[in-house]
Design an enzyme around this catalytic site. Structure first.
Site, PDB file in Angstrom:
ATOM      1  CD  GLU A   1      -3.786  -2.151   7.177  1.00 48.17           C
ATOM      2  OE1 GLU A   1      -2.686  -2.452   6.684  1.00 48.17           O
ATOM      3  OE2 GLU A   1      -4.373  -1.094   6.924  1.00 48.17           O
TER       4      GLU A   1
ATOM      5  CB  SER B 164       4.893  -1.716  11.988  1.00 53.00           C
ATOM      6  OG  SER B 164       4.528  -0.353  12.152  1.00 53.00           O
TER       7      SER B 164
ATOM      8  CD  GLU C 266      -3.049   5.869   6.466  1.00 51.65           C
ATOM      9  OE1 GLU C 266      -3.004   5.880   5.218  1.00 51.65           O
ATOM     10  OE2 GLU C 266      -2.156   5.351   7.175  1.00 51.65           O
TER      11      GLU C 266
ATOM     12  CG  ASN D 260      -1.690   1.257   1.406  1.00 53.40           C
ATOM     13  OD1 ASN D 260      -1.775   2.069   0.479  1.00 53.40           O
ATOM     14  ND2 ASN D 260      -2.279   1.449   2.580  1.00 53.40           N
ATOM     15  CD1 TRP D 261       3.559   0.929  -2.985  1.00 48.66           C
ATOM     16  CD2 TRP D 261       3.622   2.200  -4.832  1.00 48.66           C
ATOM     17  NE1 TRP D 261       4.277   0.252  -3.939  1.00 48.66           N
ATOM     18  CE2 TRP D 261       4.332   0.999  -5.083  1.00 48.66           C
ATOM     19  CE3 TRP D 261       3.535   3.138  -5.860  1.00 48.66           C
ATOM     20  CZ2 TRP D 261       4.940   0.721  -6.314  1.00 48.66           C
ATOM     21  CZ3 TRP D 261       4.134   2.877  -7.085  1.00 48.66           C
ATOM     22  CH2 TRP D 261       4.830   1.678  -7.304  1.00 48.66           C
ATOM     23  CE  LYS D 262      -0.194   3.430   4.664  1.00 47.62           C
ATOM     24  NZ  LYS D 262      -0.247   3.603   6.117  1.00 47.62           N
TER      25      LYS D 262
ATOM     26  N   GLY E  78       2.655  -1.092   4.250  1.00 51.59           N
ATOM     27  CA  GLY E  78       2.798   0.327   3.942  1.00 51.59           C
ATOM     28  C   GLY E  78       4.259   0.690   3.735  1.00 51.59           C
ATOM     29  N   GLY E  79       4.882   1.204   4.782  1.00 52.40           N
ATOM     30  CA  GLY E  79       6.250   1.709   4.682  1.00 52.40           C
ATOM     31  C   GLY E  79       7.226   0.769   3.987  1.00 52.40           C
TER      32      GLY E  79
ATOM     33  CG  HIS F 149      -5.915   2.321   4.943  1.00 52.74           C
ATOM     34  ND1 HIS F 149      -5.510   3.279   5.850  1.00 52.74           N
ATOM     35  CD2 HIS F 149      -4.909   1.417   4.873  1.00 52.74           C
ATOM     36  CE1 HIS F 149      -4.298   2.960   6.293  1.00 52.74           C
ATOM     37  NE2 HIS F 149      -3.917   1.840   5.721  1.00 52.74           N
TER      38      HIS F 149
ATOM     39  N   GLY G 119       2.373   2.420  10.610  1.00 49.78           N
ATOM     40  CA  GLY G 119       3.387   3.452  10.438  1.00 49.78           C
ATOM     41  C   GLY G 119       4.103   3.839  11.723  1.00 49.78           C
TER      42      GLY G 119
HETATM   43  P1  PGA Z   1       2.616   0.281   7.604  1.00 48.43           P
HETATM   44  O1  PGA Z   1       1.186   0.573   6.909  1.00 48.43           O
HETATM   45  O2  PGA Z   1       3.110  -1.023   7.052  1.00 48.43           O
HETATM   46  O3  PGA Z   1       3.475   1.447   7.187  1.00 48.43           O
HETATM   47  O4  PGA Z   1       2.390   0.238   9.065  1.00 48.43           O
HETATM   48  C1  PGA Z   1       0.252  -0.453   6.702  1.00 48.43           C
HETATM   49  C2  PGA Z   1      -1.000   0.112   6.102  1.00 48.43           C
HETATM   50  O5  PGA Z   1      -1.408   1.222   6.500  1.00 48.43           O
HETATM   51  O6  PGA Z   1      -1.623  -0.516   5.224  1.00 48.43           O
END
Ligand code: PGA
Length: 249
Positions: free
Chosen positions: A166, A211, A96, A9-11, A232-233, A94, A172
Site C-alpha cells: 500500500e 485507491s 496509519e 478495510n473499513w477503518k 478502504g474507501g 497498516h 485515500g
Molecule cells: P483506500 O485505503 O482504498 O481508501 O485508499 C486502502 C487502505 O488504507 O487499506
C-alpha cells in the site's frame, strides 16, 4: 494459481445500522465469487459480522491485534479474543498505525506472529511515503519492512501471511499506482520472500491497496504478481466493493 483475495478495510467507520445495510447489500449481490472475500471491521462490530456473515462466502477480520497474549494492556485486543468472534484475518502494520501509533517494523512482525499463532491469517501492510518514492527509496523501504517479517517468522508462520503493498501516497487520495508501478514492487516483494523460501513466495498472496476502485481494479488485478486488493474507501459502498470483487473473480 494463487486465489485472489479482496479484503475491505473499513477503518474507523460504521454503525450497527450502517453495517447491517452494507453487509446485506454485499450478501444479496455476491453470488458465488471466484475469489476470497473479507471485511476487516472495527473490533466492536466483530460480533455483528459473526451473526450476519456466518455461513456466507464472506470472511471477516480485525484491523489490528495486540502483540501480547493477555494481561495488563489497557485498550488492547488479543488474538484469542478475535478468534472468539470468528476472525479469519487480522491486518497488521497498516501505514496509519505505523504513522499515528508509532508501530515499528519489529513490532509489526511480532503482531503478525501473534495473529498467525492465534489461528488467523495476518495481512501485513508495507509501503513507502511520497517523500520516500520521490527520493528513489521505495525498494529500500519496502524491503526493510518485509525483511522484518521474514526474519521474525518461521516458514510455517509465513505460510499464513498475506502481504498488502500500500503506497502511502495512494491511500485515500484517489491517486492509484499504475499497474506497472505496483507490479514492479510486488515482483520485488515476491523475490525477497523467495530468497527465504521459494515455495512460500509462490503461494503467498500479495495484495495491492491504495485507491483501488471498480474502474481501476481489473487492470491492477491483471498484473502477474497482484493477487487481490485491500480496499478502504470503496469497501464502504456495496456496489463499489462488489465491482472490485467481480473484477477479481
Ligand atoms: P483506500 O485505503 O482504498 O481508501 O485508499 C486502502 C487502505 O488504507 O487499506
Amino acid at each position: 494459481m494463487r486465489r485472489k483475495l479482496i479484503a475491505g478495510n473499513w477503518k474507523m467507520n460504521g454503525s450497527l445500522e450502517a453495517n447491517r445495510l452494507l453487509l446485506s447489500g454485499i450478501k444479496s449481490d455476491l453470488g458465488h465469487p471466484g475469489c476470497d472475500v473479507a471485511v476487516c471491521v472495527p473490533a466492536p462490530y466483530l460480533a455483528q459480522c459473526q451473526t450476519e456473515l456466518a455461513g456466507t462466502a464472506i470472511g471477516w477480520g480485525a484491523q489490528d491485534v495486540s502483540a501480547h497474549e493477555a494481561g495488563a494492556f489497557t485498550g488492547e485486543v488479543s488474538a484469542s479474543m478475535l478468534r472468539d468472534f470468528g476472525c479469519k484475518y487480522a491486518i497488521v502494520g497498516h501505514s496509519e498505525r505505523r504513522a499515528y501509533h508509532g508501530e515499528t517494523d519489529a513490532f509489526v512482525a511480532r503482531k503478525a506472529a501473534r495473529a498467525v499463532d492465534g489461528g488467523m491469517i495476518a495481512i501485513v501492510c508495507v509501503g513507502e511515503t511520497l517523500a520516500e518514492r520521490e527520493q528513489g527509496e521505495t525498494a529500500t523501504v519496502v524491503a526493510r519492512q518485509i525483511d522484518a517479517v521474514l526474519t521474525a517468522l518461521t516458514n510455517e508462520q509465513l505460510a499464513r501471511v498475506v502481504v498488502a503493498y500500500e503506497p502511502v501516497w495512494a491511500i485515500g487520495t484517489g491517486k492509484t499506482a499504475t499497474p506497472q508501478m505496483a507490479q514492479e514492487v510486488h515482483a520485488m516483494l515476491r523475490a525477497r520472500i523467495g530468497a527465504k523460501e521459494a515455495g512460500i513466495a509462490e503461494r503467498m498472496a500479495i495484495l495491492y491497496g491504495g485507491s483501488m476502485k471498480p474502474d481501476n481494479a481489473a487492470e491492477l488485478l491483471a498484473m502477474p504478481d497482484i493477487d487481490g486488493g485491500l480496499i478502504g474507501g470503496a469497501s464502504l459502498k456495496a456496489s463499489d466493493f462488489l465491482g472490485i470483487v467481480r473484477a477479481a473473480s
